[in-house]
Design a protein around this motif. Structure first.
Motif, short mmCIF file in Angstrom:
data_model
loop_
_atom_site.label_atom_id
_atom_site.label_comp_id
_atom_site.label_asym_id
_atom_site.label_seq_id
_atom_site.Cartn_x
_atom_site.Cartn_y
_atom_site.Cartn_z
N GLY A 311 0.80 -1.21 0.00
CA GLY A 311 0.00 0.00 0.00
C GLY A 311 0.84 1.26 0.00
N MET A 312 0.14 2.39 0.12
CA MET A 312 0.77 3.70 0.14
C MET A 312 0.13 4.51 1.28
SD MET A 312 2.92 3.75 -2.49
CE MET A 312 3.18 5.47 -2.95
N LEU A 313 0.97 5.09 2.12
CA LEU A 313 0.51 5.89 3.25
C LEU A 313 0.60 7.37 2.89
CD1 LEU A 313 -0.35 6.29 6.24
CD2 LEU A 313 2.10 6.26 6.81
N ASP A 314 -0.56 8.01 2.79
CA ASP A 314 -0.64 9.45 2.57
C ASP A 314 -0.96 10.10 3.90
OD1 ASP A 314 -0.96 12.03 1.68
OD2 ASP A 314 -2.83 11.67 0.60
N ALA A 315 0.05 10.67 4.53
CA ALA A 315 -0.12 11.25 5.87
C ALA A 315 0.71 12.51 5.99
CB ALA A 315 0.32 10.24 6.94
N GLU A 316 0.32 13.38 6.93
CA GLU A 316 1.08 14.60 7.17
C GLU A 316 0.93 15.01 8.62
OE1 GLU A 316 -0.51 17.91 4.95
OE2 GLU A 316 -2.46 16.91 4.81
N VAL A 317 2.00 15.60 9.13
CA VAL A 317 2.02 16.08 10.51
C VAL A 317 1.54 17.52 10.55
CG1 VAL A 317 3.48 16.66 12.47
CG2 VAL A 317 3.81 14.50 11.27
N ASP A 318 0.63 17.79 11.47
CA ASP A 318 0.18 19.16 11.76
C ASP A 318 0.77 19.51 13.13
OD1 ASP A 318 -1.15 21.46 12.55
OD2 ASP A 318 -3.04 20.89 11.62
N ARG A 319 1.91 20.20 13.12
CA ARG A 319 2.60 20.50 14.37
C ARG A 319 1.81 21.49 15.22
NH1 ARG A 319 5.82 16.83 16.39
NH2 ARG A 319 7.25 15.96 14.84
N GLU A 320 1.11 22.39 14.58
CA GLU A 320 0.35 23.38 15.33
C GLU A 320 -0.74 22.72 16.18
OE1 GLU A 320 -2.51 27.21 14.33
OE2 GLU A 320 -0.78 26.79 13.03
N ARG A 321 -1.39 21.69 15.62
CA ARG A 321 -2.45 20.99 16.34
C ARG A 321 -1.96 19.69 16.97
NH1 ARG A 321 -4.61 23.44 11.94
NH2 ARG A 321 -6.52 24.68 12.23
N GLU A 352 3.36 8.13 18.04
CA GLU A 352 4.00 8.22 19.36
C GLU A 352 5.43 8.70 19.23
OE1 GLU A 352 3.63 4.48 21.32
OE2 GLU A 352 1.45 4.62 21.54
N TRP A 353 6.14 8.21 18.22
CA TRP A 353 7.53 8.65 17.99
C TRP A 353 7.57 10.14 17.67
CZ3 TRP A 353 9.82 9.82 12.99
CH2 TRP A 353 11.19 10.07 13.06
N LEU A 354 6.59 10.61 16.90
CA LEU A 354 6.52 12.02 16.52
C LEU A 354 6.01 12.90 17.67
CD1 LEU A 354 4.96 11.53 12.98
CD2 LEU A 354 7.26 12.40 13.43
N GLY A 355 5.40 12.29 18.68
CA GLY A 355 4.86 13.04 19.80
C GLY A 355 3.55 13.73 19.47
N VAL A 356 2.74 13.10 18.61
CA VAL A 356 1.46 13.67 18.20
C VAL A 356 0.38 12.61 18.31
CG1 VAL A 356 2.54 15.37 16.68
CG2 VAL A 356 1.86 13.13 15.76
N THR A 357 -0.86 13.03 18.04
CA THR A 357 -2.01 12.13 18.09
C THR A 357 -2.47 11.81 16.67
OG1 THR A 357 -2.71 13.10 20.18
CG2 THR A 357 -4.37 11.86 18.95
N VAL A 358 -2.90 10.57 16.44
CA VAL A 358 -3.38 10.18 15.11
C VAL A 358 -4.81 10.64 14.91
CG1 VAL A 358 -3.85 8.24 13.56
CG2 VAL A 358 -1.95 8.11 15.15
#
Length: 362
Positions: A311-321, A352-358
């Motif tokens: 497959g292909m993972l299309d994802a992006e981090v929103d650091r502000e949120r 978790e590694w990025l320190g954000v919520t999915v």
């Protein structure tokens, strides 16, 4: 020598193990760099910059970005060259080629015309280094035309030329900006010496070690027609070269596969022909396509399970949120329940590694 006959799954296993993407994870940054030969640097950070996602996809949860900085800037076990971090063990094999660079006549002429400028840059670094490029005056007598990647300032050009000749080195970075110094103050002074022929042979062997199995090609693999041993893969017409040490262990017990999200600039994806031939996976980077023409997303990461691209993972981090936004998980073939669970678990680990919520995970 008679070519080794390999099944396609054996060839894939050679690649996955050589790229440290099997279930037996490496222990640290240096181990990854020594095996892969380089860790690509790229700032595109829909998830994280390439150098960090390459390392996380191998090492896993215990990798922290500060570890890379430490082995480069403090321990000097890795060095930056030509857009990648490389193990210091490769430097002696690269130096013979660096000493005869450049071979292109236009580059030689530019250096000759700017002999005084070259001397100015080296003198400034000797007196005041390490320095950013912005700290060095542009005293060029002859300018290179802007190429779309760099502006009219000639200092970055001269520093890059001197880096390729082994005269200067990158000591570290301030953000994305490189700090420069004389190579003699950055590289070890007790490196082994090789003549050009032996260095070229050993360098090709290291590249084959990183590939497991490769098409001999100066650009795509850096592997020569006499490197390693010949191999033929069932159903393929390609004349491959295989790493004999990896081949000897190809049928060793496999402890199972795992999920890996591969950065689009990672080394496994570089040779598209090999991807199609061995993995039956056609990969197109859509970063530079108009949005309407994208199928999987701006910077989608291929998903590997075991030795199959699924497959292909299309994802992006929103650091502000503080979110990891999952735009889509494209299934090349429908996932079974176990595969979906494995992919979702890896996405959770990534967040978790990025320190954000999915968010957006189905």
């Amino acid at each position: 020598m008679t070519a080794h006959q390999l099944a396609r799954d054996q060839a894939r296993r050679l690649v996955v193990r050589a790229q440290l993407l099997d279930a037996d994870r490496p222990g640290d940054v240096v181990e990854v760099a020594e095996q892969l030969g380089y860790v690509k640097i790229d700032p595109t950070a829909t998830i994280a910059p390439c150098e960090h996602t390459v390392l996380w996809s191998r090492i896993g949860w215990s990798y922290e970005p500060g570890q890379l900085r430490k082995v480069v800037e403090d321990d000097r076990l890795l060095f930056e060259f030509d857009g990648a971090f490389r193990p210091m063990s490769l430097l002696p094999l690269m130096l013979p080629g660096m000493r005869r660079w450049p071979q292109r006549e236009s580059s030689r002429q530019w250096l000759q015309a700017n002999a005084a400028f070259r001397a100015d840059v080296l003198a400034r670094l000797r007196a005041e280094g390490p320095l950013l490029a912005a700290d060095i005056p542009d005293t060029a007598q002859v300018s290179r035309a802007p190429d779309g990647w760099s502006g009219s300032n000639q200092v970055p050009h001269m520093l890059d030329f001197l880096l390729r000749q082994g005269e200067v080195a990158i000591t570290g970075r301030e953000g994305r900006h490189r700090r420069w110094d004389l190579a003699e103050r950055v590289y070890p002074n007790d490196l082994p010496e090789y003549d050009e022929e032996e260095a070229s042979r050993l360098l090709a062997e290291r590249r084959l070690q990183a590939a497991g199995i490769a098409r001999p090609h100066r650009f795509w693999s850096g592997v020569g027609k006499d490197t390693g041993e010949p191999a033929v893969v069932e159903g393929s017409t390609v004349a491959y070269r295989v790493d004999p040490e990896a081949l000897a262990a190809v049928d060793d017990e496999d402890i199972g596969g795992r999920v890996a999200f591969l950065n689009p600039y990672g080394s496994l994806l570089f040779d598209r022909r090999r991807l199609e031939d061995l993995f039956e996976f056609t990969y197109v980077l859509e970063q530079f396509k108009p949005k309407a023409q994208r199928r999987y997303g701006f910077f989608a990461h291929p998903i590997l399970i075991g030795d199959r691209f699924v497959g292909m993972l299309d994802a992006e981090v929103d650091r502000e949120r503080e979110l990891l936004r999952i735009n889509a998980v494209h299934e090349l073939l429908p996932f079974d329940p176990e595969e979906r669970e494995m992919v979702n678990a890896e996405i959770t680990d990534l967040a978790e590694w990025l320190g954000v919520t999915v968010t957006g995970l189905r």
